[in-house]
Write a protein that holds these residues in place. Structure first.
Motif, PDB file in Angstrom:
ATOM      1  N   SER A   1      67.366  28.353  51.540  1.00  0.00           N
ATOM      2  CA  SER A   1      66.208  29.480  52.175  1.00  0.00           C
ATOM      3  C   SER A   1      65.175  28.823  50.302  1.00  0.00           C
ATOM      4  N   CYS A   2      65.519  28.419  50.046  1.00  0.00           N
ATOM      5  CA  CYS A   2      64.607  26.820  48.751  1.00  0.00           C
ATOM      6  C   CYS A   2      63.818  26.560  49.328  1.00  0.00           C
ATOM      7  N   THR A   3      63.720  25.246  50.165  1.00  0.00           N
ATOM      8  CA  THR A   3      62.710  24.430  50.303  1.00  0.00           C
ATOM      9  C   THR A   3      61.859  25.431  51.834  1.00  0.00           C
ATOM     10  N   ASP A   4      61.176  24.546  52.104  1.00  0.00           N
ATOM     11  CA  ASP A   4      60.121  25.135  53.193  1.00  0.00           C
ATOM     12  C   ASP A   4      61.168  25.725  54.115  1.00  0.00           C
ATOM     13  N   ASN A   5      60.699  27.213  54.273  1.00  0.00           N
ATOM     14  CA  ASN A   5      61.794  27.537  56.159  1.00  0.00           C
ATOM     15  C   ASN A   5      60.456  28.874  56.802  1.00  0.00           C
ATOM     16  N   ALA A   6      60.896  29.235  57.843  1.00  0.00           N
ATOM     17  CA  ALA A   6      60.024  29.762  58.152  1.00  0.00           C
ATOM     18  C   ALA A   6      60.801  31.481  58.286  1.00  0.00           C
ATOM     19  N   ALA A   7      62.395  31.452  58.090  1.00  0.00           N
ATOM     20  CA  ALA A   7      62.869  32.919  57.266  1.00  0.00           C
ATOM     21  C   ALA A   7      61.445  33.221  56.205  1.00  0.00           C
ATOM     22  N   MET A   8      61.177  32.704  55.523  1.00  0.00           N
ATOM     23  CA  MET A   8      61.174  33.319  54.054  1.00  0.00           C
ATOM     24  C   MET A   8      59.401  33.659  54.620  1.00  0.00           C
ATOM     25  N   ILE A   9      59.159  33.649  55.665  1.00  0.00           N
ATOM     26  CA  ILE A   9      57.391  33.496  56.103  1.00  0.00           C
ATOM     27  C   ILE A   9      58.075  34.738  57.301  1.00  0.00           C
ATOM     28  N   ALA A  10      58.946  34.719  57.775  1.00  0.00           N
ATOM     29  CA  ALA A  10      59.112  36.234  58.493  1.00  0.00           C
ATOM     30  C   ALA A  10      59.443  37.204  57.490  1.00  0.00           C
ATOM     31  N   TYR A  11      59.959  37.192  56.471  1.00  0.00           N
ATOM     32  CA  TYR A  11      60.310  37.880  55.928  1.00  0.00           C
ATOM     33  C   TYR A  11      59.161  38.710  55.340  1.00  0.00           C
ATOM     34  N   ALA A  12      57.891  37.835  54.368  1.00  0.00           N
ATOM     35  CA  ALA A  12      57.078  38.051  53.888  1.00  0.00           C
ATOM     36  C   ALA A  12      56.069  38.781  54.930  1.00  0.00           C
ATOM     37  N   GLY A  13      56.797  38.770  55.870  1.00  0.00           N
ATOM     38  CA  GLY A  13      55.393  39.335  56.564  1.00  0.00           C
ATOM     39  C   GLY A  13      55.794  40.061  56.934  1.00  0.00           C
ATOM     40  N   LEU A  14      56.838  40.531  57.367  1.00  0.00           N
ATOM     41  CA  LEU A  14      57.399  41.868  57.523  1.00  0.00           C
ATOM     42  C   LEU A  14      57.177  42.590  56.361  1.00  0.00           C
ATOM     43  N   GLN A  15      57.385  42.593  55.325  1.00  0.00           N
ATOM     44  CA  GLN A  15      56.900  43.505  54.586  1.00  0.00           C
ATOM     45  C   GLN A  15      55.221  43.765  53.935  1.00  0.00           C
ATOM     46  N   ARG A  16      54.518  42.915  55.349  1.00  0.00           N
ATOM     47  CA  ARG A  16      53.434  43.304  54.895  1.00  0.00           C
ATOM     48  C   ARG A  16      53.052  44.399  56.186  1.00  0.00           C
ATOM     49  N   PHE A  17      53.486  44.096  57.535  1.00  0.00           N
ATOM     50  CA  PHE A  17      54.024  44.817  58.343  1.00  0.00           C
ATOM     51  C   PHE A  17      54.795  46.029  58.170  1.00  0.00           C
ATOM     52  N   VAL A  18      55.593  46.433  57.183  1.00  0.00           N
ATOM     53  CA  VAL A  18      55.976  47.204  57.256  1.00  0.00           C
ATOM     54  C   VAL A  18      55.051  48.283  56.336  1.00  0.00           C
ATOM     55  N   ALA A  19      54.552  47.647  55.743  1.00  0.00           N
ATOM     56  CA  ALA A  19      53.089  48.090  54.669  1.00  0.00           C
ATOM     57  C   ALA A  19      52.087  48.338  55.200  1.00  0.00           C
ATOM     58  N   GLY A  20      51.892  48.277  56.921  1.00  0.00           N
ATOM     59  CA  GLY A  20      50.346  48.724  57.502  1.00  0.00           C
ATOM     60  C   GLY A  20      49.654  47.751  57.433  1.00  0.00           C
ATOM     61  N   GLU A  21      49.973  46.503  57.260  1.00  0.00           N
ATOM     62  CA  GLU A  21      48.731  45.124  56.618  1.00  0.00           C
ATOM     63  C   GLU A  21      48.522  44.613  58.246  1.00  0.00           C
ATOM     64  N   ARG A  22      47.800  44.586  58.245  1.00  0.00           N
ATOM     65  CA  ARG A  22      47.391  43.553  60.001  1.00  0.00           C
ATOM     66  C   ARG A  22      46.390  42.573  59.683  1.00  0.00           C
ATOM     67  N   ASP A  23      46.377  41.381  60.186  1.00  0.00           N
ATOM     68  CA  ASP A  23      45.146  40.190  60.029  1.00  0.00           C
ATOM     69  C   ASP A  23      44.274  40.238  61.585  1.00  0.00           C
ATOM     70  N   GLY A  24      43.293  39.763  61.615  1.00  0.00           N
ATOM     71  CA  GLY A  24      42.350  39.970  62.863  1.00  0.00           C
ATOM     72  C   GLY A  24      42.454  38.610  63.184  1.00  0.00           C
ATOM     73  N   TRP A  25      42.266  38.284  64.860  1.00  0.00           N
ATOM     74  CA  TRP A  25      41.653  37.248  65.069  1.00  0.00           C
ATOM     75  C   TRP A  25      40.800  36.225  64.524  1.00  0.00           C
ATOM     76  N   ASP A  26      40.339  36.766  63.111  1.00  0.00           N
ATOM     77  CA  ASP A  26      39.080  35.780  62.101  1.00  0.00           C
ATOM     78  C   ASP A  26      40.010  35.065  61.225  1.00  0.00           C
ATOM     79  N   LEU A  27      41.506  35.224  61.162  1.00  0.00           N
ATOM     80  CA  LEU A  27      42.627  35.148  60.013  1.00  0.00           C
ATOM     81  C   LEU A  27      42.560  33.398  59.854  1.00  0.00           C
ATOM     82  N   VAL A  28      42.533  32.583  58.727  1.00  0.00           N
ATOM     83  CA  VAL A  28      41.420  31.213  58.434  1.00  0.00           C
ATOM     84  C   VAL A  28      42.899  31.025  57.652  1.00  0.00           C
ATOM     85  N   ALA A  29      42.955  30.010  57.783  1.00  0.00           N
ATOM     86  CA  ALA A  29      43.093  28.607  56.770  1.00  0.00           C
ATOM     87  C   ALA A  29      42.724  28.794  55.387  1.00  0.00           C
ATOM     88  N   ALA A  30      43.478  28.397  54.378  1.00  0.00           N
ATOM     89  CA  ALA A  30      42.984  27.810  52.991  1.00  0.00           C
ATOM     90  C   ALA A  30      44.605  27.353  52.070  1.00  0.00           C
TER      91      ALA A  30
END
Ligand code: ATP
Ligand code: MG
Length: 352
Positions: free
Chosen positions: A306-335
């Motif tokens: 879980s320390c080096t780069d992995n997508a499980a931590m991204i899924a978990y962080a995304g799940l927390q945003r999703f549960v909190a009602g946060e979403r992104d649209g088709w305009d989501l950009v990379a930064a």
């Protein structure tokens, strides 16, 4: 609830499925280390091309390993910052395509929040529980090094306390690895060689140690070691190399652990965590565990995967945003930069 996470911010193509208890149903990481090793560092253009080649198959494999189809997941999370923009674009565009095709919600994730929440991932029943309340976390990776107060699982719950004024800790490991002719990335090799080495063999500075500032600085240690190598040459025998690695590792990890414990005490929290690739370092893990125990703090360390780069931590962080009602649209950009508010400016210390 199930979330598919996609990670392509740097030199790892990752996809994973995680549930709302943090259980990792699958976690596929396709590393590009060999691709970039010849060059001694990451070549952005090559990284993008390799993500393009591998992202689709990696997502397919993650779903297959979890025994699921895309229809079964509740949302699709993707790293959209910080990182190499050309690399991030691959993951973001794939996530948009999948979300569009299956009518699934899309959630963008800040990679650094992913690292900070990685301690919540449960890869087996033996995983210890993550800290429940406010805690202070050390994030030490290839591109970032900072301490944060973490009051909850969303970016707005995270406050930077101090950060590096120059190199990231992982960057210092990698530069010293190159200097010593140990290849790229240097961190894991130095960790291995440092075992059985004398940490007092080469006298190295402990920048920012014992100072009130919560900032870090690692370029001085590296410069000092470079001067030592110019004078003495690259260590030849195995024991001599072990001694240099142990000395360097002790200098970096002692400052990291000290600043983490001090920040936790100053914040009045009862728990500390670590995250990022350098959190896999055994000496850092030992020092954080010991330091926390000495000061009556609970230390929870993420599992190595879980320390080096992995997508499980991204899924978990995304799940927390999703549960909190946060979403992104088709305009989501990379930064290229994190969205976490920064109190420290590289090279200039604290912002007032
Ligand atoms: N056992 C270890 N000891 C020390 N450093 C390590 C160890 N394992 C990995 N690293 C270091 O961790 C870094 C990679 O971590 P990570 O994958 O989190 O960084 P990144 O994703 O490139 O950067 P960022 O997360 O800041 O965008 C490298 O610098 C590597 O040398
Ligand atoms: Mg990372």
């Amino acid at each position: 609830m199930l979330v598919l996470g996609i990670e392509t911010s740097c030199d790892e193509t990752g996809a994973a499925v995680v549930d709302d208890a943090g259980r990792v149903l699958s976690d596929v990481v396709q590393s590009q280390v060999e691709l970039h090793a010849t060059y001694g560092g990451i070549i952005p253009e090559l990284a993008s091309r390799d993500h393009l080649r591998n992202a689709g198959p990696v997502v397919k494999e993650a779903l297959a390993k979890a025994g699921l189809s895309l229809r079964d997941v509740d949302a699709i999370a993707v790293t959209h910052r910080p990182g190499l923009v050309g690399a991030l674009l691959v993951g973001v565009q794939l996530a948009k395509g999948l979300a569009w095709a299956e009518g699934k919600p899309l959630v963008g994730v800040d990679h650094l929040v992913g690292h900070l929440l990685a301690v919540n991932l449960r890869r087996s029943d033996a995983t210890p529980p993550a800290p429940a309340g406010p805690h202070v976390a050390l994030l030490a990776s290839g591109g970032h090094t900072a301490t944060y107060r973490v009051d909850g699982p969303l970016a707005r719950h995270v406050t930077e306390l101090g950060a590096t004024r120059d190199d990231a800790a992982g960057e210092a490991f990698d530069k010293v690895g190159k200097l010593l002719g140990l290849g790229y990335p240097g961190g894991p090799v130095i960790d291995r060689l440092a075992t059985g080495g004398d940490p007092g063999a080469v006298k190295l500075p402990r920048p920012m140690s014992g100072r009130a500032s919560r900032d870090f600085s690692f370029s001085g240690i590296k410069t000092h070691l470079a001067a030592w190598v110019r004078e003495h040459g690259v260590p030849q025998g195995e024991q001599a190399m072990k001694d240099v690695c142990a000395s360097f590792q002790a200098a970096v990890t002692s400052v990291l652990a000290e600043k983490l414990i001090e920040a936790a005490k100053a914040e009045g929290v009862g728990a500390v965590t670590i995250g990022g690739g350098v959190a896999a370092n055994r000496e850092l893990r030992r020092r954080v565990t010991e330091g926390a125990a000495q000061h009556g703090l609970t230390a929870t360390l993420p599992e190595l995967a879980s320390c080096t780069d992995n997508a499980a931590m991204i899924a978990y962080a995304g799940l927390q945003r999703f549960v909190a009602g946060e979403r992104d649209g088709w305009d989501l950009v990379a930064a290229s930069r994190t969205a976490l508010p920064r109190s420290t400016r590289k090279g200039r210390g604290h912002r007032d």
